[in-house]
Design a protein around this motif. Structure first.
Motif, PDB file in Angstrom:
ATOM      1  N   THR A   1       1.450  -6.767  -6.234  1.00 46.71           N
ATOM      2  CA  THR A   1       0.783  -5.906  -5.245  1.00 46.71           C
ATOM      3  C   THR A   1       0.193  -6.711  -4.084  1.00 46.71           C
ATOM      4  O   THR A   1      -0.718  -6.246  -3.411  1.00 46.71           O
TER       5      THR A   1
ATOM      6  N   ASP B   1       1.251  -4.396  -1.483  1.00 50.55           N
ATOM      7  CA  ASP B   1       0.532  -3.120  -1.588  1.00 50.55           C
ATOM      8  C   ASP B   1      -0.926  -3.282  -1.157  1.00 50.55           C
ATOM      9  O   ASP B   1      -1.502  -2.374  -0.545  1.00 50.55           O
ATOM     10  N   SER B   2      -1.519  -4.433  -1.478  1.00 48.92           N
ATOM     11  CA  SER B   2      -2.893  -4.703  -1.050  1.00 48.92           C
ATOM     12  C   SER B   2      -2.962  -4.834   0.465  1.00 48.92           C
ATOM     13  O   SER B   2      -3.928  -4.395   1.093  1.00 48.92           O
TER      14      SER B   2
ATOM     15  N   ARG C   1      -0.974  -3.291   2.487  1.00 51.48           N
ATOM     16  CA  ARG C   1      -0.858  -1.907   2.969  1.00 51.48           C
ATOM     17  C   ARG C   1      -2.198  -1.187   2.880  1.00 51.48           C
ATOM     18  O   ARG C   1      -2.570  -0.434   3.782  1.00 51.48           O
TER      19      ARG C   1
ATOM     20  N   MET D   1      -5.032  -3.538  -4.280  1.00 52.66           N
ATOM     21  CA  MET D   1      -4.301  -2.678  -5.202  1.00 52.66           C
ATOM     22  C   MET D   1      -4.025  -3.539  -6.424  1.00 52.66           C
ATOM     23  O   MET D   1      -3.608  -4.696  -6.295  1.00 52.66           O
TER      24      MET D   1
ATOM     25  N   HIS E   1       3.296  -3.110  -9.967  1.00 56.01           N
ATOM     26  CA  HIS E   1       3.875  -2.878  -8.648  1.00 56.01           C
ATOM     27  C   HIS E   1       4.807  -1.675  -8.794  1.00 56.01           C
ATOM     28  O   HIS E   1       6.010  -1.799  -8.986  1.00 56.01           O
TER      29      HIS E   1
ATOM     30  N   GLN F   1       0.101   1.830  -9.995  1.00 53.89           N
ATOM     31  CA  GLN F   1      -0.899   0.930  -9.418  1.00 53.89           C
ATOM     32  C   GLN F   1      -2.093   1.738  -8.912  1.00 53.89           C
ATOM     33  O   GLN F   1      -1.965   2.907  -8.576  1.00 53.89           O
TER      34      GLN F   1
ATOM     35  N   ALA G   1      -1.214   3.680   0.732  1.00 56.03           N
ATOM     36  CA  ALA G   1      -0.962   2.308   0.311  1.00 56.03           C
ATOM     37  C   ALA G   1       0.133   2.258  -0.743  1.00 56.03           C
ATOM     38  O   ALA G   1       1.022   1.398  -0.713  1.00 56.03           O
ATOM     39  N   ARG G   2       0.098   3.189  -1.684  1.00 55.48           N
ATOM     40  CA  ARG G   2       1.064   3.207  -2.783  1.00 55.48           C
ATOM     41  C   ARG G   2       2.452   3.600  -2.305  1.00 55.48           C
ATOM     42  O   ARG G   2       3.466   3.111  -2.820  1.00 55.48           O
ATOM     43  N   GLU G   3       2.527   4.483  -1.334  1.00 56.49           N
ATOM     44  CA  GLU G   3       3.807   5.077  -0.945  1.00 56.49           C
ATOM     45  C   GLU G   3       4.425   4.457   0.299  1.00 56.49           C
ATOM     46  O   GLU G   3       5.491   4.885   0.746  1.00 56.49           O
TER      47      GLU G   3
END
Length: 359
Positions: free
Chosen positions: A150, A153-154, A156, A176, A180, A184, A239-241
């Motif tokens: 992540t 992701d972090s 993001r 995040m 991954h 998350q 962030a996740r998507e």
């Protein structure tokens, strides 16, 4: 004065691998790039293009076509694994599970048998499962193997918060954590600006449970006031998507993940001791043991070092534990394969139960 060139290997030259290579070249990180792929035509094209681009790099770098001769990568300081088939991720990040595992089982043991003692940085998805398999087959210390996890992701998450608040991303501490993948979570209660927790910038207010959807791991509050009045569910979802937004538009993700991998490579080579949410092995931290998953950890010349345990609230801890369970569920889907079998050429990769790719 003697100088030992920095040599980086990259396996998999589909979408991400070439961007990792280009990022390392343009940042002046690598002196030599050794590239492997089974698609000879694509590999030759990338080697040609990358060698042409080195004219514009901070210093000369040499890009070498190693074909599928994986043993040649044993001389590298770091190997980046980006092999996979992104189209299998159209539904979820676990879509590539069997393909990515079969890939690493076909060459990690061979490289280990050839004497590789450096570091592995894994990009391939599902990242946490593949990273663990690389560690198992490589015979290296756990600190020498990590996944991008992540890290992206972090980034993001920080980008979304930056756009909402107007603060620069580098002034925001936000992570995040977990798989991954879809499970998350944002460590919402630990988000801070210049040492000030987001929750302290305004009264936290509960969200309606129906709005939350009852999903484990999703924050139940919005926090802050004014520009810091952020909707936890909205921020976390974006962030996740983010990766799926990129995939829907161009059927791949490449720039950001390429830079995330290059960031880990740079942190190792320059002994930065930077804290990144990479996929690393847990040995009792967060109450978890024996799995690779993303949490903030120190990355430097010794690889993955100290792990920082965030102060998670009950909701976040439950979400993180559920994410760990999801990773373990994927482990359980894999066919057994011994370390010795992975080092015996030709490598015979066992078929996974439930794998219908060849039917």
């Amino acid at each position: 004065m003697s100088y030992r060139p920095v040599s980086i290997g990259i396996i998999g030259l589909g979408h991400v691998g070439p961007h990792v290579a280009n990022s390392l070249i343009l940042q002046g990180v690598a002196d030599q790039l050794l590239l492997c792929d089974t698609n000879e035509e694509k590999l030759a094209a990338e080697v040609q293009d990358l060698n042409d681009s080195t004219v514009f790099a901070p210093h000369r770098a040499v890009v070498v076509n190693c074909h599928a001769d994986y043993e040649r990568l044993a001389q590298c300081d770091i190997i980046v694994n980006s092999a996979g088939q992104v189209t299998l991720s159209a539904i979820s990040r676990t879509g590539e599970l069997f393909k990515a595992i079969d890939d690493v089982r076909s060459y990690v043991g061979r490289i280990a048998a050839a004497g590789f003692t450096g570091f592995w940085v894994n990009v391939s998805n599902p990242c946490d499962v593949v990273t663990r398999e690389i560690h198992r087959l490589s015979g290296l210390p756990a600190s020498h193997v990590m996944g991008t996890g992540t890290v992206l992701d972090s980034a993001r998450l920080r980008t979304v918060i930056s756009l909402k608040t107007g603060l620069a991303p580098e002034s925001i501490q936000a992570y995040m954590i977990g798989e991954h993948g879809n499970t998350q979570i944002a460590a919402w209660s630990s988000i801070s600006f210049a040492g000030k927790l987001l929750s302290e910038l305004g009264a936290a207010r509960p969200r309606d449970h129906a709005e939350q959807g009852g999903e484990a791991g999703k924050s139940q509050t919005s926090a802050g006031s004014g520009i810091y009045d952020l909707d936890a569910a909205e921020v976390e979802a974006k962030a996740r998507e983010g990766g799926y937004v990129a995939y829907r538009g161009k059927q791949c993700t490449e720039y950001a993940i390429g830079n995330a991998a290059a960031r880990l490579v740079r942190a190792i080579l320059h002994d930065e001791h930077v804290v990144l949410s990479a996929s690393v092995q847990l040995n009792g931290e967060y109450g978890q043991d024996g799995l690779f998953i993303s949490v903030p950890s120190v990355i430097g010349a010794e690889g993955a070092g100290d792990i920082f345990e965030l102060s998670l609230n009950d909701q976040e801890r439950a979400g993180f534990e559920a994410s760990c369970d999801a990773v373990r569920d994927n482990y359980a889907k894999l066919a057994p394969m011994s370390v010795q079998a992975a080092r015996t050429v030709p490598v015979v990769v066992p078929r996974h139960q439930g794998d219908d790719r060849f039917e």
